[in-house]
Design an enzyme around this catalytic site. Structure first.
Site, PDB file in Angstrom:
ATOM      1  N   GLY A   1       0.785  -1.214   0.000  1.00 25.13           N
ATOM      2  CA  GLY A   1       0.000   0.000   0.000  1.00 25.13           C
ATOM      3  C   GLY A   1       0.824   1.275   0.000  1.00 25.13           C
ATOM      4  O   GLY A   1       2.037   1.265   0.225  1.00 25.13           O
ATOM      5  N   CYS A   2       0.149   2.406  -0.252  1.00 26.84           N
ATOM      6  CA  CYS A   2       0.809   3.712  -0.275  1.00 26.84           C
ATOM      7  C   CYS A   2       1.441   4.031   1.082  1.00 26.84           C
ATOM      8  O   CYS A   2       0.809   3.863   2.135  1.00 26.84           O
ATOM      9  CB  CYS A   2      -0.205   4.800  -0.622  1.00 26.84           C
ATOM     10  SG  CYS A   2      -0.764   4.774  -2.334  1.00 26.84           S
ATOM     11  N   SER A   3       2.685   4.474   1.042  1.00 30.20           N
ATOM     12  CA  SER A   3       3.413   4.923   2.235  1.00 30.20           C
ATOM     13  C   SER A   3       3.439   3.875   3.349  1.00 30.20           C
ATOM     14  O   SER A   3       3.572   4.216   4.525  1.00 30.20           O
ATOM     15  CB  SER A   3       2.815   6.232   2.767  1.00 30.20           C
ATOM     16  OG  SER A   3       2.904   7.257   1.805  1.00 30.20           O
ATOM     17  N   SER A   4       3.333   2.602   2.990  1.00 24.75           N
ATOM     18  CA  SER A   4       3.322   1.541   3.995  1.00 24.75           C
ATOM     19  C   SER A   4       4.651   1.428   4.735  1.00 24.75           C
ATOM     20  O   SER A   4       4.699   0.932   5.861  1.00 24.75           O
ATOM     21  CB  SER A   4       2.987   0.204   3.340  1.00 24.75           C
ATOM     22  OG  SER A   4       3.872  -0.077   2.262  1.00 24.75           O
TER      23      SER A   4
END
Length: 249
Positions: A157-160
């Site tokens: 996921g985004c910015s995980s």
């Protein structure tokens, strides 16, 4: 800088390094050092500190089954695909692939319960999470800390994999919770990514992991997968490896 240039010049084209482990301070950790010319294409991992590195090594050496020593079995995989049911293209991209893999189990288009997310980390050797963020809304970091986690985690996921910095405090994020739980290795993104490009990279990485062969280093395979992105120096630079340089069987 002189030492870095000289080191780079001494590495023949196509040569393979042993894994490099970066320990970065709060001012440097948000930059994609893995993609600078001297390291691009090479296996690179990140650790928060020498203390964390020592603790992880001691933990792995003391376990009956160690991801570092024995490798990760990709057949023992749990996947969480599109848990918020709002990434239709990602679901179409991966659903058939995931469901056809021998030994894989998981969820598609539905949110996992705390119990299901916990079991994914404690009862399997690989977790593939294709959703928004790092999945903290399903299993908060405070709960992860108290687990005995054996799974290597791919958090797409985004910015995980982003670590926050506030004032003089050390950077913090979901990665620390996974480390406290004994997770041997986590892949996360340093910033927000586009779904189509990160899906291409994830597919290339998983295909490499699933090919027959011994001793496939996750960090090496991730480095080689960056080039499939249409934006290799934006989306391709986002995923980084936190933890130990584990290999797949």
């Amino acid at each position: 800088m002189t030492e870095t240039r000289e080191s780079a010049e001494q590495i023949p084209s196509g040569a393979q390094r042993q894994p490099v482990i970066l320990i970065l301070d709060s001012l440097l950790q948000h930059l994609p050092w893995e993609s600078i010319p001297v390291l691009r294409g090479q296996p690179v991992c990140r650790m928060p500190s020498l203390h964390h590195l020592h603790s992880q090594l001691v933990l792995e050496q003391g376990q009956e089954q160690s991801a570092l020593r024995d490798g990760v079995d990709p057949r023992s995989t749990y996947y969480i695909l599109n848990p918020e049911n709002n990434l239709p293209a990602t679901q179409v991209h991966f659903q058939k692939m995931f469901e056809q893999q021998a030994g894989w189990s998981g969820l598609t288009g539905v949110a996992p319960t705390k119990e299901q997310f916990t079991a994914a980390l404690t009862d399997h050797q690989l977790l593939v999470y294709c959703g928004h963020g790092a999945g903290s809304k399903y299993l908060p970091g405070d709960d992860i800390q108290f687990l005995h986690c054996q799974a290597t985690a791919l958090l797409v996921g985004c910015s995980s994999g982003r670590l926050q910095v506030e004032g003089q405090l050390e950077p913090y994020g979901m990665m620390q919770n996974y480390f406290l739980a004994g997770c041997p290795c986590v892949v996360g993104n340093l910033w927000d990514v586009t779904d189509k490009d990160i899906d291409r990279l994830t597919e290339a990485l998983l295909n490499s992991l699933l090919k027959p062969g011994e001793g496939k280093c996750l960090a090496t395979l991730l480095a080689k997968s960056r080039s499939v992105c249409r934006l290799p120096y934006l989306i391709g630079c986002a995923p980084v490896v936190y933890g130990l340089p584990v290999k797949f069987r």
